[in-house]
Design an enzyme around this catalytic site. Sequence first.
Site, short mmCIF file in Angstrom:
data_model
loop_
_atom_site.label_atom_id
_atom_site.label_comp_id
_atom_site.label_asym_id
_atom_site.label_seq_id
_atom_site.Cartn_x
_atom_site.Cartn_y
_atom_site.Cartn_z
N ASP A 99 23.54 13.78 10.20
CA ASP A 99 22.54 14.39 9.32
C ASP A 99 21.25 13.60 9.43
OD1 ASP A 99 21.06 15.58 7.34
OD2 ASP A 99 22.56 15.33 5.76
N HIS A 116 25.31 23.67 4.73
CA HIS A 116 25.21 22.31 4.20
C HIS A 116 24.29 22.29 2.98
CE1 HIS A 116 25.49 17.90 4.73
NE2 HIS A 116 24.22 17.87 4.33
N HIS A 152 27.02 17.75 0.11
CA HIS A 152 26.73 16.35 0.37
C HIS A 152 26.08 15.75 -0.89
CE1 HIS A 152 24.07 13.38 2.93
NE2 HIS A 152 24.95 12.75 2.18
N MET A 164 24.33 13.10 -2.76
CA MET A 164 23.49 11.90 -2.68
C MET A 164 23.09 11.54 -4.10
SD MET A 164 21.30 12.84 0.73
CE MET A 164 21.52 14.62 0.57
N SER A 214 21.06 22.94 6.89
CA SER A 214 20.82 22.44 5.54
C SER A 214 19.88 23.38 4.81
CB SER A 214 20.20 21.05 5.58
OG SER A 214 19.74 20.69 4.29
N ASP A 259 22.54 19.87 0.27
CA ASP A 259 22.14 18.50 -0.03
C ASP A 259 21.86 18.36 -1.52
OD1 ASP A 259 22.06 17.10 2.52
OD2 ASP A 259 20.49 18.51 3.07
N MET A 278 20.77 15.97 -4.52
CA MET A 278 20.02 14.73 -4.72
C MET A 278 19.67 14.59 -6.20
SD MET A 278 17.45 14.92 -1.46
CE MET A 278 18.01 15.47 0.15
N MET A 296 24.30 9.09 8.51
CA MET A 296 22.90 9.44 8.27
C MET A 296 22.04 8.86 9.38
SD MET A 296 22.78 11.31 5.53
CE MET A 296 20.98 11.40 5.50
#
Length: 230
Positions: free
Chosen positions: A177, A37, A70, A72, A12, A39, A41, A141
């Site tokens: 993750d 990866h 990913h 979120m 990540s 992330d 957010m 998660m």
Amino acid sequence: MSFDRSVKIAPSILSADFANFGAEIRAIEDQGADWVHVDVMDGHFVPNLTFGPPAVKAFRPHVKTFMDVHLMIAPVDPYIEAYAEAGADMITAHVEAGPHIHRTLQAIKATGKMAGVSLNPGTPLESIEHVLDLVDMVLIMTVNPGFGGQKFIHSGVEKTRRLRAMIGDRPIHIQIDGGVTPETAPLVVEAGADVLVAGSAVFKGGSVDSPEVYGENMRAIRDAVKHLSA
């Protein structure tokens, strides 16, 4: 991308040097990362704020393996096309991020990208049982999403085992993750996981000037699970 259940490590970049993303991505890939990866957010669905589509587009030329994005964020549907256009290979959305996960997964598939669905630690597997035929990956998660460096939530091991049974012979990856280390990786791989997201466990102690540390950290995870790999 052909499907296989061999264990893949997806560092990540949330744990990378934010001032040097291009070099960090090249370093982890040179040291053996299978996927990268990302992330994303929004400061709303999770208590952190990270990468918009322009940032992901900037990462894309540096990623030679597979860019795993990913999301979120909530709402998620309005942003799917932008992240697809930015160069994601896989887009993963949370089942908790909206009322219509089936529609969300259809929207991801409509962009031509691979589709993943993610569950937070408190979300039951039954919430995705009826969309498994739409997904290429399920992300479990094992921390509450928002920040790197959290401790592994052990109830995710049995959840992974139950998910693997639910998937059966479908060609669906199981990604973990949160809190993945050489100590926790064997627990989830034995339960059926094949994609391991690791942030601080990969990047700790290294830099673009000493990338061999990233390689050592990834090898420690691989060595811990090699007797379990498909």
